[in-house]
Design an enzyme around this catalytic site. Structure first.
Site, short mmCIF file in Angstrom:
data_model
loop_
_atom_site.label_atom_id
_atom_site.label_comp_id
_atom_site.label_asym_id
_atom_site.label_seq_id
_atom_site.Cartn_x
_atom_site.Cartn_y
_atom_site.Cartn_z
N HIS A 1 38.66 -14.12 0.98
CA HIS A 1 38.45 -12.72 0.64
C HIS A 1 37.34 -12.56 -0.40
CE1 HIS A 1 41.31 -10.16 2.66
NE2 HIS A 1 42.30 -10.99 2.41
N GLU B 1 50.84 -11.81 -5.61
CA GLU B 1 50.73 -10.76 -4.59
C GLU B 1 51.46 -11.20 -3.32
OE1 GLU B 1 47.15 -8.33 -2.26
OE2 GLU B 1 46.74 -10.26 -3.22
N HIS B 2 51.12 -12.39 -2.81
CA HIS B 2 51.76 -12.95 -1.62
C HIS B 2 52.44 -14.26 -2.00
CE1 HIS B 2 47.97 -10.92 -0.19
NE2 HIS B 2 48.85 -10.31 0.59
N ASP C 1 49.29 -9.24 6.75
CA ASP C 1 48.06 -8.47 6.58
C ASP C 1 47.83 -7.50 7.73
OD1 ASP C 1 47.29 -9.45 4.14
OD2 ASP C 1 45.89 -10.93 4.93
N HIS D 1 65.95 27.05 -27.70
CA HIS D 1 66.69 26.27 -26.71
C HIS D 1 68.18 26.57 -26.84
CE1 HIS D 1 63.02 23.98 -26.09
NE2 HIS D 1 63.63 23.21 -25.19
N GLN E 1 43.44 -16.45 1.90
CA GLN E 1 43.20 -15.55 0.78
C GLN E 1 41.93 -15.90 0.03
OE1 GLN E 1 45.11 -12.64 0.45
NE2 GLN E 1 45.55 -13.56 2.43
#
Length: 456
Positions: A265, A330-331, A364, A423, A262
């Site tokens: 990235h 996230e992971h 992934d 109404h 990661q």
């Protein structure tokens, strides 16, 4: 030499240190936001003319008409056929796994009838048209095509429009092959904020979509923020994240590489290890230092790990799970014995990877679940991208004549309480003569509720 921070949960100021580690101010650069706003306004006003101009300016691609910026279907097929056999096979198998997983997410229409004949239910319908943004040029992210296009197609989206920049005409056969496998309907070789504007507002050539999904640079992200509300978007994603919880019994080289996976990235990506074993943490630190030099993206990994990474010693695995829930990564890898027992303690994570052999990288590309995941702690309230993001729910209500008296009185009372006379009267009209059959406009009476099919 890399200097990755070391923390211990027993330190008196650990909470403060963890807070600083997790702090990420996603401050939208004013210049980027202003540029995106200007481009969007121009696309909305001048359409194709503006789109051609920005493509010429930013992608150095001089097209005489928008027809030149739409790829023919046979170009996708030729890209697929031109791939080496191993790449074609890998793409095809990954797509099949992703499709099989997402088919289980399909929501179905349903209904039930109450004793008085009232029918209540839910009708599920797919979005009509979706736009998929895919980074282009030398960048090659076929996995992004699979993860965004397949759930849309499984949901039954009527038309999928893909946009991908091709600076100086550079295309990626892997990306185009993935589009062929996913049955993408149309591809335009446009990118940047201008492509987002074209999808959101529509031009003479590019059709307006209902939702835009897919990753992009800062200008793409700024444009997606600005068009949200005109169209739907998938999510506002931050830098990639991985959190590994390890009991100290996994090969430290594996864990170091998982952190790298990661960190490579983005310089702002975050990779964190939690372990109760200080000797193991030392071994991972040594592995990081040893393996880093051989990495093709070592500068990015180095910056990421030194800036936002951490090796954290915890008291035990229970505390590790509690800290993981605070981080909401996230992971999340649970590299421990009997990971299924610890999984139940995790409440907040985009994706959970169980066991020593389940690397995040499999998620992934080819495991099956979607790799578009909530970041920056938003897993506390958000979920991975899925089929449900491309389907809509409509409530179904059919009230019988008998039920109109009972429900009408409830509605009338509440409406008068809110001061909404119309109404109240709308409900009252239907039960004042409730004993009579209620005509449906065709000379017959409504007596039987409609029946919804399992899926519409």
């Amino acid at each position: 030499m890399i200097q990755i921070r070391r923390l211990s949960s027993t330190d008196s100021r650990f909470d403060e240190a963890l807070g600083r580690l997790l702090a990420f101010e996603d401050e939208q650069d004013a210049a980027v936001d202003a540029a995106a706003a200007e481009i969007l306004a121009d696309i909305k006003k001048r359409g194709d003319e503006a789109l051609l101009g920005y493509t010429r300016r930013f992608d150095h691609l001089d097209a005489g008409s928008m027809a030149e910026l739409e790829l023919p279907h046979d170009r996708m097929q030729s890209a697929l056929q031109s791939l080496p056999a191993d790449q074609r096979s890998a793409l095809t198998e990954a797509a099949a796994r992703v499709r099989a997983y997402h088919e289980k997410q399909l929501m179905q229409s349903w209904s039930y009838v109450e004793p008085d004949g009232t029918l209540l239910g839910q009708q599920i319908t797919p979005l009509d048209r979706v736009g998929l943004y895919v980074p282009g040029g030398k960048a090659s992210y076929p996995s992004s095509v699979l993860m965004n296009a397949i759930p849309a197609k499984v949901a039954g989206v009527g038309e999928l429009i893909m946009v991908t920049p091709t600076p100086r005409g550079e295309t990626s056969d892997l990306v185009l092959a993935a589009a062929a496998i996913c049955n993408v309907d149309r591809i335009f070789t446009i990118g940047g904020a201008q492509a987002i504007g074209a999808l959101a507002y529509g031009t003479h050539t590019v059709p307006q979509v209902d939702k835009i999904v897919g990753p992009g640079n800062a200008y793409v992200a700024a444009a997606k923020r600005r068009v949200f509300g005109v169209v739907g978007i998938d999510m506002l994603a931050g830098p990639s994240e991985i959190l590994v919880i390890c009991d100290g019994k996994t090969n430290p080289d594996w864990i170091a590489m998982d952190l790298f996976s990661q960190a490579e990235h983005d310089e702002l990506a975050q990779a964190i290890l939690l372990s109760p074993d200080p000797v193991f943490i030392d071994a991972v630190a040594a592995s990081i230092a040893r393996q880093l030099e051989a990495m093709s993206r070592k500068r990015v990994i180095h910056t990421s790990l030194e800036g936002r990474g951490a090796l954290i010693q915890v008291r035990d695995l229970d505390e590790a799970c509690a800290i993981a829930n605070r981080i909401a990564p996230e992971h999340l890898e649970l590299s421990v014995e009997q990971p299924e027992n610890w999984m139940t303690k995790i409440r907040h994570a985009g994706a959970i990877f169980l066991g020593r052999y389940t690397s995040e990288a499999l998620g992934d590309y080819c495991a099956g679940p979607n790799h578009v995941l909530p970041t920056s702690g938003t897993a506390r309230f958000s979920s991975p991208l899925g089929v449900y993001d491309f389907q809509k729910r409509s409530s179904i209500i059919q009230v019988s004549a008998e039920a109109s008296a009972r429900l009408g009185r409830i509605a009338s009372t509440l409406a008068h309480g809110e001061g909404l006379q119309a109404h109240a009267m709308s409900a009252e009209y239907r039960f004042q003569n409730s004993a009579a059959a209620i005509p449906d406009g065709s000379g017959s009476s409504i007596s039987e509720p409609i029946a919804l099919p399992p899926r519409l």
